[in-house]
Design an enzyme around this catalytic site. Structure first.
Site, PDB file in Angstrom:
ATOM      1  N   HIS A  72      -8.915   3.817  -1.822  1.00 51.60           N
ATOM      2  CA  HIS A  72      -7.567   3.262  -1.670  1.00 51.60           C
ATOM      3  C   HIS A  72      -7.227   2.132  -2.687  1.00 51.60           C
ATOM      4  O   HIS A  72      -7.018   0.980  -2.387  1.00 51.60           O
ATOM      5  CB  HIS A  72      -7.801   2.597  -0.129  1.00 51.60           C
ATOM      6  CG  HIS A  72      -6.303   1.931   0.264  1.00 51.60           C
ATOM      7  ND1 HIS A  72      -5.062   2.373  -0.188  1.00 51.60           N
ATOM      8  CD2 HIS A  72      -5.990   0.846   0.992  1.00 51.60           C
ATOM      9  CE1 HIS A  72      -4.178   1.440   0.308  1.00 51.60           C
ATOM     10  NE2 HIS A  72      -4.616   0.634   0.954  1.00 51.60           N
ATOM     11  N   CYS A  76       0.966  -1.270  -0.111  1.00 48.15           N
ATOM     12  CA  CYS A  76      -0.060   0.046  -0.035  1.00 48.15           C
ATOM     13  C   CYS A  76       0.932   1.081  -0.020  1.00 48.15           C
ATOM     14  O   CYS A  76       0.356   2.398   0.028  1.00 48.15           O
ATOM     15  CB  CYS A  76      -1.152  -0.001   1.243  1.00 48.15           C
ATOM     16  SG  CYS A  76      -2.073  -1.216   1.438  1.00 48.15           S
TER      17      CYS A  76
END
Lengths: 401, 401
Positions: free
Chosen positions: B346, B86
């Site tokens: 995200h 991420c």
């Protein structure tokens, strides 16, 4: 920029190790590189880890570097996972070199690792299909997890078809012969027999190479690099830190050049040629100065074409050059003394650093029966992926003792 | 080191775009960043491309950057594909920053892209299983392509279980409440409603968040970031080149710090805390100086814990801080004005650069109804992957106008 030395190198033997993972392979290579430099894991300030295909083969799609370095006792430092297909670990070397050359850190680690073998061989072969444009090869916007194009159960890597096509074009233009291609395998297998880290250590004859099974015309099986597993690592250090630690005589990095393929409408030279020319310019040397070279012979004729791109001979004369013996031991500039991709092996993301390991050993006089006398200047050429009419990535590294 | 400016930023709207691929998403973001800087594709000298999961989701395991940048008219330059789960695109920013800061190039591009949606949602959810140690989660040396551990058809990302566990531990120690966690979602959804690039633009109430379906106790669905697609890009330029091109007033990079999780036996602070402290030291600032912040709220309570790690409040006081309104618009230091991961969205490998886009816009006064008055100093915190008791990668970036 700060001067940078390769103060330690290490690698695993390359081969098929179905029961070893990327952690086991990497930790062996890193431990060897640390031991070679006299450093401890805690001395490493930055790491770049190159791997191409662990996502598709092992499921370790992310944080590959953190996973393998934790096994080596390395954490709490900047770790960058890098990928450039078959040039992944020379790219890791480039990023680690940049971290030291910029003055950001004194000691950086570059690691390359690949575990290609899988119980189901088609998983390994299909993975190569991820190193071309998947939207184009699958015809699906966004690609699709059913990769590898039309061939759902491929019998070979898509790259052998790509190499075969470029070889046929080269034959058409310049008349390279199958015998000359076979001579590359023969030379590299002879070197492989002398390299304890090589995957293929049995010498072969030209006739054996020519009589082997055809993979993609004109390539026979022995002209193609095999599927294999392995890891390689190098420690880079600023010249000033190396002096302090008594390592000032280790090989110096004169150039580390990364580039990518050109755009469709471009009339630029190939990425390989552009990387070579930039590296010569940065290092202030030319092809006549080179003593030992490692090139990306994923298929043996690619070595002959690399002679031409590097300038060891004129365009179209690669075949004549190998016949002359110039690139064999005792010749003007021995090439692929490690055995190259065809004999040392080609675990994709480990290959670039395995080339650097071999050249560092050559420059330090550590190669025993395959040692090049008085090797002072060395070049490595590592290519990755395919896009349009060019390779996707090319890295050329020049080292000097 | 050379001073570096963020002279252009651009991103796609984040959302679910099943029929768009990584090429389409990236080219939109890169075109926007180029337009914002007044540069052309041919001006870019170096590129780092961050992506986490295209291998498992689209089959594009290798040369992702070359494939997407060719679509943007960018080739024949150094392209490094980077991955840190991420934190992949903030890592791309770090590598591009290093290329400029070192003096190697004047103009570098950082791109982050992720296409997570797939016809089969379990493919997307399983992909998250590749951001932990796969050998451990599958119990197989060398991992295995059947990833994701025991849950063959997962109903959620493994990360929501990891977040839930760390939140339960924090509740045990400090007493953070579910209402406080829900307030993060409420604030971030309100910001999302003001951000045309956000995935979730409907404001919600605390009661709606608390009443939503439980994903992993105590997290409800609205406390968790969703699956989504998107891309973001930034152009970095040396201060001297920016001066020449009339871009000297664009945000300056005061710090770009990357670190990884610590080793099992270590008593070091968390990777997040270490990255924050290093960034403050490099930038010569502290938490009291910050005007606007973006943090990694992959689940909303992570934002409260980030307040504590960044030093916006004391340990255990994150819940009280959000109740005070200090991190809302008009408060002392607004956090996640983009909507954060919970509302802006995200798409894993695009998130870090989306944070940088928002902060650059804030520092340039371009945020309209979500603009922070007189924003002069900004910080982004982006975490990636999980390994042992720490995140695998953390990147903290500090920008100033």
């Amino acid at each position: 920029m700060t001067g940078v030395l390769v103060v330690g190198v290490g690698m695993t033997t390359f081969g098929k190790f179905l029961n070893r993972g990327i952690k086991s392979l990497s930790s062996e290579a890193v431990a060897a590189a640390l031991a070679d430099s006299g450093l401890r894991a805690g001395d490493v300030e930055f790491a770049a880890v190159g791997n191409a295909m662990a996502g598709l083969i092992t499921g370790q799609e992310c944080i590959r570097g953190q996973v393998v370095l934790r096994e080596c006792g390395i954490g709490a430092i900047p770790i960058v996972n890098v990928e450039n297909a078959c040039a992944s670990s020379s790219t890791a070397f480039h990023v680690a070199w940049q971290a030291v050359a910029s003055g950001a850190v004194d000691i950086a680690l570059a690691v390359g690792v690949e575990k290609l073998t899988h119980e189901d061989k088609t998983v390994s072969l299909k993975a190569f299909g991820g190193a071309v444009d998947v939207e184009l090869s699958t015809g699906k916007p966004g690609g699709g997890t059913s990769i590898g194009g039309a061939t759902e159960t491929p019998s070979r890597s898509v790259f052998m078809d790509l190499y075969a096509a470029s070889v046929r074009a080269h034959i058409q233009q310049f008349g390279m012969t199958k015998e000359q291609m076979a001579m590359v395998t023969v030379k590299n297998r002879r070197f492989g027999a002398l390299n304890p880290y090589a995957q293929h250590r049995q010498p072969v004859t030209v006739q054996q190479v020519l009589n082997d099974r055809v993979i993609a015309e004109p390539l026979t099986r022995m002209m193609c690099s095999s599927i294999g597993d392995g890891a390689a690592a190098t420690i880079l250090m600023s010249a000033s830190a190396a002096s302090t630690r008594g390592l000032r005589n280790r090989p110096r990095v004169l150039a580390s050049v990364l580039t990518s393929g050109s755009l469709p409408a471009s009339d630029l030279p190939s990425a390989e040629r552009r990387a070579v020319l930039s590296a010569y310019e940065l290092a202030g040397v030319g092809p006549a100065d080179l003593d030992v070279v490692e090139v990306h012979d994923a298929a043996s004729p690619a070595e002959l074409m690399a002679y031409e791109e590097i300038g060891l001979c004129e365009p179209g004369e690669g075949g004549t050059l190998i016949e002359s013996g110039a690139t064999d031991l005792g010749g003007r500039c021995p090439v692929n003394t490690s055995g190259g991709l065809v004999a040392r092996g080609h675990p994709v993301g480990a290959t670039g650093l395995a080339q650097i390991c071999e050249l560092a050993w050559q420059l330090r006089g550590r190669c025993g029966s395959r040692q090049v006398d008085e090797a002072r200047l060395a070049l490595a050429q590592n290519g990755g992926g395919s896009l349009g009419n060019d390779t996707a990535a090319q890295v050329v590294t020049i080292l000097a003792r």
